[in-house]
Design an enzyme around this catalytic site. Structure first.
Site, PDB file in Angstrom:
ATOM      1  N   ASP A  41      43.528  -8.601 132.437  1.00  0.00           N
ATOM      2  CA  ASP A  41      42.838  -7.423 131.918  1.00  0.00           C
ATOM      3  C   ASP A  41      42.895  -6.258 132.909  1.00  0.00           C
ATOM      4  O   ASP A  41      42.497  -6.400 134.074  1.00  0.00           O
ATOM      5  CB  ASP A  41      41.377  -7.792 131.631  1.00  0.00           C
ATOM      6  N   ASP A  42      43.391  -5.100 132.443  1.00  0.00           N
ATOM      7  CA  ASP A  42      43.375  -3.855 133.230  1.00  0.00           C
ATOM      8  C   ASP A  42      44.250  -3.904 134.483  1.00  0.00           C
ATOM      9  O   ASP A  42      43.999  -3.166 135.443  1.00  0.00           O
ATOM     10  CB  ASP A  42      41.944  -3.497 133.656  1.00  0.00           C
ATOM     11  N   CYS A  80      41.733  -1.688 125.784  1.00  0.00           N
ATOM     12  CA  CYS A  80      41.743  -3.133 125.522  1.00  0.00           C
ATOM     13  C   CYS A  80      41.833  -3.473 124.037  1.00  0.00           C
ATOM     14  O   CYS A  80      42.698  -4.245 123.615  1.00  0.00           O
ATOM     15  CB  CYS A  80      40.485  -3.775 126.108  1.00  0.00           C
ATOM     16  N   HIS A 134      39.713  -8.801 121.861  1.00  0.00           N
ATOM     17  CA  HIS A 134      38.749  -7.912 122.502  1.00  0.00           C
ATOM     18  C   HIS A 134      37.336  -8.224 122.020  1.00  0.00           C
ATOM     19  O   HIS A 134      37.116  -8.578 120.867  1.00  0.00           O
ATOM     20  CB  HIS A 134      39.066  -6.451 122.192  1.00  0.00           C
ATOM     21  N   ASP A 341      47.225  -6.061 129.520  1.00  0.00           N
ATOM     22  CA  ASP A 341      47.062  -5.306 128.274  1.00  0.00           C
ATOM     23  C   ASP A 341      47.323  -3.809 128.436  1.00  0.00           C
ATOM     24  O   ASP A 341      47.682  -3.128 127.480  1.00  0.00           O
ATOM     25  CB  ASP A 341      45.687  -5.549 127.642  1.00  0.00           C
ATOM     26  N   HIS A 342      47.166  -3.273 129.647  1.00  0.00           N
ATOM     27  CA  HIS A 342      47.463  -1.859 129.931  1.00  0.00           C
ATOM     28  C   HIS A 342      47.230  -1.612 131.413  1.00  0.00           C
ATOM     29  O   HIS A 342      46.798  -2.505 132.150  1.00  0.00           O
ATOM     30  CB  HIS A 342      46.583  -0.913 129.099  1.00  0.00           C
TER      31      HIS A 342
END
Length: 557
Positions: A41-42, A80, A134, A341-342
């Site tokens: 995540d992130d 997300c 999410h 995810d990003h």
């Protein structure tokens, strides 16, 4: 000698055919590979295998040396909810209509079979834990997994109640295992004061690893690997770090000394050549906090060090999971797919968090590792072609040898892995809000805003995106070529900016109005409270019949 009659011969033949088909099915089940599907995540591109030297990620780097790393991978959305929904549904945000974090998969996409469920429907045992879909555990479709281990939250070993802003006045003391912690650890007041919890926090937590959510998720996954009886299986593990708050066991923070931390490059005039909407995105604390607050409280170095500590913590846990695959002799028939995810800003463009169209938000780490015993694929291959995480679903289906759904909009990456791609289109689409998109190629990045404004960056000569060249005469040809890849979004007639208002006019339904800078409510439709503005917009459209779909109205009469 007994002779079989015609009827008995037919029965015997049918039995032989049935046994043969069952044998073939058993063989297929035995030869279908397992897949370990790891989301982080992130996590931006601050990893060793993408050339970032400040971070320590030895386990992910070793994985990259075993398989394929994608140096031009981008997310479908830099938030997300829409990114994970795109990956798990196989559909772009402009198709699914999921643009923000207000998403519950089974509620909003009731007819869509998620990627884990598709594997389950095609003979795989499917297990999951951590942040995959999410939202809370309640947002996970009940049909997605054979077993789901839940999601503790990135705040652990603290709870969301411990992080309540109302309790931080200015501090909230928490006791854990005889130790006292003063939250927020970084001593900063919450810029997003309208939220229930202050998550824009960081620092070391000198408590056992077992109290942290990601450690628990890996332990659950390893235990599941020990107990799995049937193969093939799909094991999905969603790490919750480095999502804020950046709390980690102390030893990982000790790896990054504050006086040695290298901060991102941020020229003082970096926002000077940006369009108005870009400046708003840079400065509004939509997903984290304000850059000016971080600087004011002297926390920039600490924040960067804590982010790096989170990445190294996740890296160690990835290593533990890979070691378990080796110990259990599963590595020779198991693919590993790892992605984020990003991305995430740490002061670039004076921004913290995500939800922007810039490279720091869109570029992601992405690995595909074939089974250790495979001789069909080369090792330590850096793939420079443009790919998107939307490509995960068809690629994994090809790996597993199961059907691909016709609704999936990504491309299978197997031609790249097999070195058979001769006409690969070198472009990737990222959608960061309704009407706003980023088009990425190996050399360029075009950022298109809902109001018709643009940024264009030459990534070869300006990788830090310091100079917006969208409006230079010599950029016209490149700009027009890249604009062809901006999606139409057929559900909308017009996208308009009027001051700080974002105005959406759908083909069917009511006008929607959002105040982009209204603190805590910039994603709330305010049209119901602005009837006068709606009448002015309707008169403007009727009078001028705009030919452009995206534009700015400076004044309304």
């Amino acid at each position: 000698m007994n002779q079989l009659g015609p009827t008995k011969k037919i029965v015997l033949l049918c039995l032989l055919l049935l046994l043969g088909s069952c044998s073939g099915l058993d063989k297929q089940q035995r030869t279908q590979p397992n897949i370990v599907f790891i989301s982080i995540d992130d996590l931006n591109d601050w990893v060793g295998f993408l050339g970032y030297e400040q971070v320590k990620t030895p386990h992910m780097d070793r994985l990259a040396a075993r398989g394929f790393s994608f140096s031009n991978a981008h997310c479908p959305a830099p938030v997300c909810g829409p990114s994970r929904t795109a990956i798990l549904s196989g559909m772009r945000p402009v198709t699914s209509g999921i643009y923000d974090n207000n998403i519950k998969f089974s509620r909003d996409l009731p007819q869509v079979v998620s990627l884990p469920e598709h594997f389950k429907n095609n003979g795989y045992q499917v297990y999951g834990i951590g942040k995959l879909f999410h939202g809370s555990t309640a947002n996970v479709p009940t049909t997605a997994f054979d077993a789901y281990g839940g999601k503790l939250g990135s705040a652990a070993p603290f709870t969301s109640s411990d992080l309540q802003i109302s309790k931080q006045n200015p501090y909230h003391e928490i006791s854990k295992l005889g130790k006292t912690f003063k939250l927020p650890l970084n001593g900063m007041p919450a810029d997003r004061y309208w939220n229930r919890a202050n998550t824009f926090d960081w620092g070391p937590i000198d408590l056992p690893d077992s109290l942290f959510s990601d450690r628990q998720s890996v332990d659950w996954s390893i235990d599941k690997l020990h107990k799995i009886k049937d193969q093939p299986f799909l094991l999905t593990l969603g790490f919750e770090r480095p999502h804020q708050p950046l709390f980690n066991p102390k030893r990982f923070h000790d790896m990054y000394l504050l006086n040695e931390v290298e901060l991102p490059k941020t020229p003082a005039d970096d926002l000077r050549d940006l369009p108005q909407r870009a400046k708003q995105l840079a400065l509004y604390p939509k997903t984290s906090g304000k850059h000016e607050t971080v600087v004011k409280y002297g926390q920039w170095e600490n924040a960067v060090a804590s982010y790096l500590a989170s990445v190294s913590f996740v890296d160690e846990l990835v290593g533990d999971l890979v070691k378990a695959l080796e110990t259990l002799k599963l590595k020779n028939n198991t693919w590993i797919v790892l992605w984020s995810d990003h991305g995430w800003h740490l002061g670039e463009k004076s921004h913290w968090g995500k939800a922007t169209g810039w490279y720091r938000s869109t570029r992601v780490p992405f690995l595909i590792i074939p089974p250790a015993g495979s001789t069909d694929y080369k090792k330590a291959i850096e793939i420079k072609n443009m790919v998107n995480l939307l490509d995960l679903a068809p690629t994994m289906a090809d790996i597993a040898g199961i059907p691909k759904k016709t609704s999936w909009e990504g491309r299978s990456l197997m031609p790249l892995l097999r070195e058979e791609a001769s006409d690969w289109e070198e472009v990737s689409l990222t959608t960061f809000s309704i009407g706003s998109h980023t088009i990425s190629t190996p050399d360029w990045q075009l950022i298109s805003y809902f109001d018709g404004s643009f940024e264009l960056y030459d990534l070869v000569n300006d990788p830090n995106q310091f100079k917006n060249i969208a409006y230079l005469p010599e950029s016209k040809i490149v700009l027009e070529q890249l604009k062809k890849h901006i999606p139409e979004e057929p559900h909308w007639n017009y996208f308009i900016r009027h001051g700080d208002y974002k105005i959406l006019i759908p083909k069917n339904g009511s006008i929607k109005i959002f105040d982009q800078m209204l603190e805590g409510k910039n994603d709330k439709d305010m049209a119901g409270s602005l009837p006068g503005l709606i009448r002015k917009i309707e008169r403007y459209i009727e009078q001028y019949s705009p030919q452009e779909k995206k534009f700015i109205i400076a004044a309304l009469e």
